[in-house]
Write an enzyme that holds these catalytic residues in place. Structure first.
Site, PDB file in Angstrom:
ATOM      1  N   THR A   1     -14.246  64.779  71.346  1.00 41.91           N
ATOM      2  CA  THR A   1     -14.058  64.019  70.106  1.00 41.91           C
ATOM      3  C   THR A   1     -12.705  63.318  69.985  1.00 41.91           C
ATOM      4  O   THR A   1     -12.337  62.881  68.904  1.00 41.91           O
ATOM      5  CB  THR A   1     -14.238  64.940  68.883  1.00 41.91           C
ATOM      6  OG1 THR A   1     -13.230  65.948  68.903  1.00 41.91           O
ATOM      7  CG2 THR A   1     -15.618  65.564  68.862  1.00 41.91           C
ATOM      8  N   TRP A   2     -11.975  63.187  71.073  1.00 46.55           N
ATOM      9  CA  TRP A   2     -10.666  62.544  70.997  1.00 46.55           C
ATOM     10  C   TRP A   2     -10.775  61.165  70.342  1.00 46.55           C
ATOM     11  O   TRP A   2     -10.041  60.846  69.406  1.00 46.55           O
ATOM     12  CB  TRP A   2     -10.061  62.437  72.373  1.00 46.55           C
ATOM     13  CG  TRP A   2      -8.670  61.867  72.454  1.00 46.55           C
ATOM     14  CD1 TRP A   2      -7.992  61.169  71.493  1.00 46.55           C
ATOM     15  CD2 TRP A   2      -7.782  61.962  73.553  1.00 46.55           C
ATOM     16  NE1 TRP A   2      -6.745  60.818  71.932  1.00 46.55           N
ATOM     17  CE2 TRP A   2      -6.594  61.296  73.221  1.00 46.55           C
ATOM     18  CE3 TRP A   2      -7.881  62.529  74.806  1.00 46.55           C
ATOM     19  CZ2 TRP A   2      -5.515  61.178  74.087  1.00 46.55           C
ATOM     20  CZ3 TRP A   2      -6.799  62.417  75.663  1.00 46.55           C
ATOM     21  CH2 TRP A   2      -5.624  61.750  75.305  1.00 46.55           C
TER      22      TRP A   2
ATOM     23  N   ASP B   1     -15.896  69.649  71.658  1.00 41.36           N
ATOM     24  CA  ASP B   1     -14.464  69.810  71.921  1.00 41.36           C
ATOM     25  C   ASP B   1     -13.695  69.015  70.876  1.00 41.36           C
ATOM     26  O   ASP B   1     -13.789  67.790  70.823  1.00 41.36           O
ATOM     27  CB  ASP B   1     -14.124  69.307  73.322  1.00 41.36           C
ATOM     28  CG  ASP B   1     -12.628  69.188  73.546  1.00 41.36           C
ATOM     29  OD1 ASP B   1     -11.879  70.039  73.039  1.00 41.36           O
ATOM     30  OD2 ASP B   1     -12.202  68.233  74.229  1.00 41.36           O
TER      31      ASP B   1
ATOM     32  N   TYR C   1      -6.356  65.454  67.470  1.00 39.30           N
ATOM     33  CA  TYR C   1      -7.193  64.256  67.594  1.00 39.30           C
ATOM     34  C   TYR C   1      -7.302  63.595  66.221  1.00 39.30           C
ATOM     35  O   TYR C   1      -8.140  63.953  65.402  1.00 39.30           O
ATOM     36  CB  TYR C   1      -8.588  64.589  68.101  1.00 39.30           C
ATOM     37  CG  TYR C   1      -8.676  65.298  69.425  1.00 39.30           C
ATOM     38  CD1 TYR C   1      -7.605  65.353  70.309  1.00 39.30           C
ATOM     39  CD2 TYR C   1      -9.842  65.927  69.806  1.00 39.30           C
ATOM     40  CE1 TYR C   1      -7.707  66.007  71.533  1.00 39.30           C
ATOM     41  CE2 TYR C   1      -9.955  66.575  71.028  1.00 39.30           C
ATOM     42  CZ  TYR C   1      -8.885  66.612  71.877  1.00 39.30           C
ATOM     43  OH  TYR C   1      -9.006  67.260  73.078  1.00 39.30           O
TER      44      TYR C   1
END
Length: 69
Positions: A20-21, A56, A61
């Site tokens: 999910t960056w 993740d 983020y």
């Protein structure tokens, strides 16, 4: 979707997860640029529909924005 046991736990995780960056959006040092939150939510939902069972994410983020998504 293939799964593997996580270490010595009883958890079975898919071999593919969802990172999910990019969903963190803009406004932080390592941003990928502006993101459409509705598209981000849709992408997560699609991953779940396909059988992914782990996401993740990290507070860094988007300074928590990816976790909100």
């Amino acid at each position: 979707m293939r799964k593997r046991q996580l270490g010595w736990t009883d958890l079975e995780l898919t071999t593919i997860g969802f990172g999910t960056w990019a969903l963190g959006g803009s406004g932080w040092k390592f941003a990928w640029g502006a993101q459409d939150d509705n598209a981000s939510i849709g992408a997560i939902r699609r991953g779940l529909e396909l059988g992914i069972n782990w996401i993740d994410t990290a507070f860094v983020y988007g300074l928590g924005h990816s976790e909100e998504m």
